[in-house]
Design a protein around this motif. Structure first.
Motif, mmCIF file in Angstrom:
data_model
loop_
_atom_site.group_PDB
_atom_site.id
_atom_site.type_symbol
_atom_site.label_atom_id
_atom_site.label_comp_id
_atom_site.label_asym_id
_atom_site.label_seq_id
_atom_site.Cartn_x
_atom_site.Cartn_y
_atom_site.Cartn_z
ATOM 1 N N LYS A 81 0.809 -1.129 -0.231
ATOM 2 C CA LYS A 81 -0.079 0.020 0.063
ATOM 3 C C LYS A 81 0.835 1.380 0.205
ATOM 4 C CE LYS A 81 -3.896 -2.273 2.192
ATOM 5 N NZ LYS A 81 -4.797 -2.060 3.874
ATOM 6 N N PRO A 82 0.486 2.242 -0.665
ATOM 7 C CA PRO A 82 1.142 3.527 -0.383
ATOM 8 C C PRO A 82 1.437 4.010 1.002
ATOM 9 C CG PRO A 82 -0.688 3.649 -2.230
ATOM 10 C CD PRO A 82 -0.703 2.317 -1.374
ATOM 11 N N ARG A 83 2.527 4.694 1.143
ATOM 12 C CA ARG A 83 2.941 5.047 2.367
ATOM 13 C C ARG A 83 2.836 6.738 2.527
ATOM 14 N NH1 ARG A 83 8.432 1.384 3.537
ATOM 15 N NH2 ARG A 83 7.292 -0.609 3.639
ATOM 16 N N LYS A 84 2.504 7.240 3.717
ATOM 17 C CA LYS A 84 2.926 8.688 3.802
ATOM 18 C C LYS A 84 4.201 9.286 3.501
ATOM 19 C CE LYS A 84 -0.231 9.299 7.751
ATOM 20 N NZ LYS A 84 -0.257 9.600 9.199
ATOM 21 N N GLY A 85 4.288 10.478 2.606
ATOM 22 C CA GLY A 85 5.485 10.915 2.141
ATOM 23 C C GLY A 85 6.033 10.397 0.975
ATOM 24 N N GLU A 86 5.373 9.497 0.225
ATOM 25 C CA GLU A 86 5.685 9.225 -1.135
ATOM 26 C C GLU A 86 4.565 9.648 -2.007
ATOM 27 O OE1 GLU A 86 5.592 4.885 -0.893
ATOM 28 O OE2 GLU A 86 7.556 4.773 0.109
ATOM 29 N N LEU A 87 5.227 9.907 -3.427
ATOM 30 C CA LEU A 87 4.383 10.442 -4.382
ATOM 31 C C LEU A 87 3.252 9.336 -4.576
ATOM 32 C CD1 LEU A 87 6.523 11.911 -7.271
ATOM 33 C CD2 LEU A 87 4.626 13.066 -5.545
ATOM 34 N N SER A 88 3.456 8.101 -4.312
ATOM 35 C CA SER A 88 2.188 6.953 -4.792
ATOM 36 C C SER A 88 1.176 7.286 -3.701
ATOM 37 C CB SER A 88 2.865 5.665 -4.623
ATOM 38 O OG SER A 88 3.651 5.285 -3.328
ATOM 39 N N GLY A 89 1.320 7.898 -2.486
ATOM 40 C CA GLY A 89 0.199 8.305 -1.752
ATOM 41 C C GLY A 89 -0.848 9.367 -2.132
ATOM 42 N N VAL A 90 -0.421 10.024 -3.341
ATOM 43 C CA VAL A 90 -1.214 11.239 -3.834
ATOM 44 C C VAL A 90 -2.033 10.844 -4.818
ATOM 45 C CG1 VAL A 90 0.040 12.846 -2.823
ATOM 46 C CG2 VAL A 90 0.707 12.193 -5.035
ATOM 47 N N SER A 91 -2.900 11.566 -5.308
ATOM 48 C CA SER A 91 -3.748 11.356 -6.770
ATOM 49 C C SER A 91 -2.926 10.915 -7.787
ATOM 50 C CB SER A 91 -4.677 12.294 -6.960
ATOM 51 O OG SER A 91 -3.863 13.621 -7.700
ATOM 52 N N PRO A 92 -3.191 10.152 -8.849
ATOM 53 C CA PRO A 92 -2.384 10.051 -10.186
ATOM 54 C C PRO A 92 -2.152 11.194 -10.768
ATOM 55 C CG PRO A 92 -4.222 8.306 -9.974
ATOM 56 C CD PRO A 92 -4.504 9.376 -8.852
ATOM 57 N N GLU A 93 -2.949 12.199 -10.850
ATOM 58 C CA GLU A 93 -2.645 13.396 -11.495
ATOM 59 C C GLU A 93 -1.495 14.173 -10.860
ATOM 60 O OE1 GLU A 93 -4.634 17.807 -12.833
ATOM 61 O OE2 GLU A 93 -5.717 16.241 -11.528
ATOM 62 N N ILE A 94 -1.500 14.262 -9.688
ATOM 63 C CA ILE A 94 -0.385 15.054 -8.836
ATOM 64 C C ILE A 94 1.039 14.208 -8.754
ATOM 65 C CG2 ILE A 94 0.183 15.531 -6.363
ATOM 66 C CD1 ILE A 94 -2.838 16.305 -5.676
ATOM 67 N N GLU A 95 0.733 12.626 -8.827
ATOM 68 C CA GLU A 95 1.983 11.989 -8.767
ATOM 69 C C GLU A 95 2.617 12.323 -9.973
ATOM 70 O OE1 GLU A 95 3.188 7.116 -8.583
ATOM 71 O OE2 GLU A 95 1.151 7.883 -8.537
ATOM 72 N N GLN A 96 2.008 12.239 -11.243
ATOM 73 C CA GLN A 96 2.728 12.493 -12.644
ATOM 74 C C GLN A 96 3.146 13.776 -12.769
ATOM 75 O OE1 GLN A 96 3.013 9.850 -14.710
ATOM 76 N NE2 GLN A 96 4.290 11.391 -15.519
ATOM 77 N N PHE A 97 2.381 14.543 -12.232
ATOM 78 C CA PHE A 97 2.898 16.230 -12.259
ATOM 79 C C PHE A 97 4.418 16.297 -11.759
ATOM 80 C CE2 PHE A 97 3.535 20.409 -10.584
ATOM 81 C CZ PHE A 97 3.474 21.183 -11.953
ATOM 82 N N TRP A 98 4.284 15.791 -10.515
ATOM 83 C CA TRP A 98 5.708 15.957 -9.665
ATOM 84 C C TRP A 98 6.778 14.997 -10.200
ATOM 85 C CZ3 TRP A 98 6.500 20.369 -7.552
ATOM 86 C CH2 TRP A 98 5.637 20.957 -7.176
ATOM 87 N N LYS A 99 6.467 13.890 -10.997
ATOM 88 C CA LYS A 99 7.465 13.088 -11.561
ATOM 89 C C LYS A 99 7.903 13.697 -12.682
ATOM 90 C CE LYS A 99 5.844 8.234 -10.305
ATOM 91 N NZ LYS A 99 5.526 6.923 -10.756
ATOM 92 N N ASP A 100 7.159 14.344 -13.465
ATOM 93 C CA ASP A 100 7.554 15.179 -14.931
ATOM 94 C C ASP A 100 8.431 16.545 -14.350
ATOM 95 O OD1 ASP A 100 6.169 13.669 -16.189
ATOM 96 O OD2 ASP A 100 4.644 14.492 -16.645
ATOM 97 N N PHE A 101 8.007 17.154 -12.975
ATOM 98 C CA PHE A 101 8.766 18.206 -12.644
ATOM 99 C C PHE A 101 10.282 17.833 -12.212
ATOM 100 C CE2 PHE A 101 10.283 20.941 -9.259
ATOM 101 C CZ PHE A 101 9.865 22.307 -9.713
ATOM 102 N N LYS A 102 10.244 16.683 -11.358
ATOM 103 C CA LYS A 102 11.478 16.188 -10.998
ATOM 104 C C LYS A 102 12.425 15.902 -12.252
ATOM 105 C CE LYS A 102 14.996 14.479 -8.446
ATOM 106 N NZ LYS A 102 15.836 14.010 -9.652
ATOM 107 N N ALA A 103 12.126 15.233 -13.126
ATOM 108 C CA ALA A 103 12.685 14.830 -14.490
ATOM 109 C C ALA A 103 13.238 16.187 -15.157
ATOM 110 C CB ALA A 103 11.913 14.262 -15.336
ATOM 111 N N MET A 104 12.485 17.358 -15.124
ATOM 112 C CA MET A 104 13.088 18.532 -15.895
ATOM 113 C C MET A 104 13.929 19.344 -14.857
ATOM 114 S SD MET A 104 10.928 21.453 -17.904
ATOM 115 C CE MET A 104 10.945 20.359 -19.400
ATOM 116 N N PHE A 105 13.241 19.686 -13.576
ATOM 117 C CA PHE A 105 13.731 20.811 -12.813
ATOM 118 C C PHE A 105 14.782 20.118 -11.887
ATOM 119 C CE2 PHE A 105 10.097 22.685 -14.296
ATOM 120 C CZ PHE A 105 10.705 24.030 -14.736
#
Length: 346
Positions: free
Chosen positions: A143-167
């Motif tokens: 199960k997703p744990r607190k403090g992990e991107l997998s613990g938020v909504s798929p939209e938010i998770e994908q945004f921050w993965k893309d953010f990390k990849a770029m910035f």
């Protein structure tokens, strides 16, 4: 009869205006919702966004006193900054989505890479034979744990993965190291002459970790210089409005010229109220800005109590300090003495 007719017409007109007003409010609400949805849908990542941020960093003057640091306003395009705000977890979901590090501080890891496996010793040893690669790691479903991107909504998770990849990628990492070249080149690598630092030939050994931070009313941290594995510390401020500018990082100086070496082995750092430390400047906690520095032995900084300026307990509970905290990291090379504010040397 004419008076009654006029009164009746006036009442009908008033009712019509009220209905029209309510209809306008509904339409405005729908429009705002549509704008928010459109904003989320149009939050695409492009090379131009990264180029804009790197350009903003390069154009901003580096402050040298009491140690090199920079404060950049408008670090992102304003439209993209609104996208960032739209993809932060809701405040009411803080304790559900974030992991508590200490009292009042909550984080979500955006990307650590393999940063804690990267050390200067292995980076410099080019003659040793590489160990055989370990078998592929297959994580067990959980199960997703607190403090992990997998613990938020798929939209938010994908945004921050893309953010990390770029910035949080190579271009941004290199731009930060170049900005603080005079500080980072003072570090002494293992097996290198004391008068030589060639970190710029080993850039691929550095990582850039990131996490979302949310500080609530209880949080504060006293004077510290940051750990040795942090070569550049970057604190992106994410307020919705410039109403709590006092929440920015405090840049401190020690009257007795204390350095991090003076506290080695003590197990405790100085307190925020320590009279030896005074505030040289304060980075204002304002929209779309970043405060950054390269840790050195006297890069003292702190954060005051987040809820201290509130006029009531209720007001204090409503204050939160959202940030993106990023660190250009490499282990195995201790911090150096900070460069002289004038000469640029120790």
């Amino acid at each position: 009869h004419n008076q009654q007719l006029t009164s009746s017409q006036s009442q009908k007109s008033s009712e019509a205006n009220q209905v029209s007003s309510e209809a306008n409010q509904v339409s405005l609400k729908k429009l705002n919702n549509n704008n928010m949805n459109n904003m989320n849908m149009n939050c695409t990542f492009s090379p131009e966004l990264l180029a804009y941020t790197i350009s903003a960093l390069r154009k901003t003057r580096l402050e040298t006193k009491p140690f090199p640091h920079v404060f950049v306003k408008g670090i992102f395009r304003e439209s993209f900054y609104n996208c960032i705000l739209a993809h932060l977890p809701r405040v009411r979901d803080t304790k559900k989505s974030y992991k508590m590090l200490k009292k009042g501080r909550y984080v979500i890891d955006v990307g650590e890479d393999d940063i804690y496996n990267r050390t200067a010793a292995t980076a410099l040893d080019t003659t040793a034979k590489a160990p055989p690669p370990p078998p592929p790691y297959v994580p067990k479903p959980r199960k997703p744990r607190k403090g992990e991107l997998s613990g938020v909504s798929p939209e938010i998770e994908q945004f921050w993965k893309d953010f990390k990849a770029m910035f949080g990628g190579e271009q941004m990492r290199n731009a930060w190291l170049k900005k603080f070249d005079k500080t980072v080149k003072l570090r002494r690598w293992p097996k290198e002459p004391k008068d030589k630092n060639t970190y710029h030939t080993k850039l691929d050994q550095f990582g850039y970790s990131m996490h979302l931070g949310r500080d609530l009313q209880e949080y504060q941290v006293g004077p510290h210089t940051d750990t040795d594995n942090k070569w550049v510390t970057t604190l992106f401020y994410l307020p919705k409005a410039n109403t709590n500018t006092q929440l920015g990082t405090l840049v401190l100086q020690s009257a007795s010229k204390k350095t991090a070496d003076d506290f080695k082995g003590r197990g405790a750092l100085p307190r925020l109220q320590d009279p030896d430390f005074s505030v040289s400047t304060r980075a204002r906690y304002v929209r779309n800005s970043v405060f950054a520095f390269a840790p050195c032995k006297s890069s003292w900084h702190a954060v005051g109590n987040v809820g201290q300026s509130a006029n009531s307990q209720k007001e204090a509970r409503a204050i939160n300090r959202d940030t993106i905290q990023g660190f250009v990291r490499l282990m195995g090379v201790p911090k150096a003495v900070c460069p002289d504010p004038i000469k640029g040397k120790p």
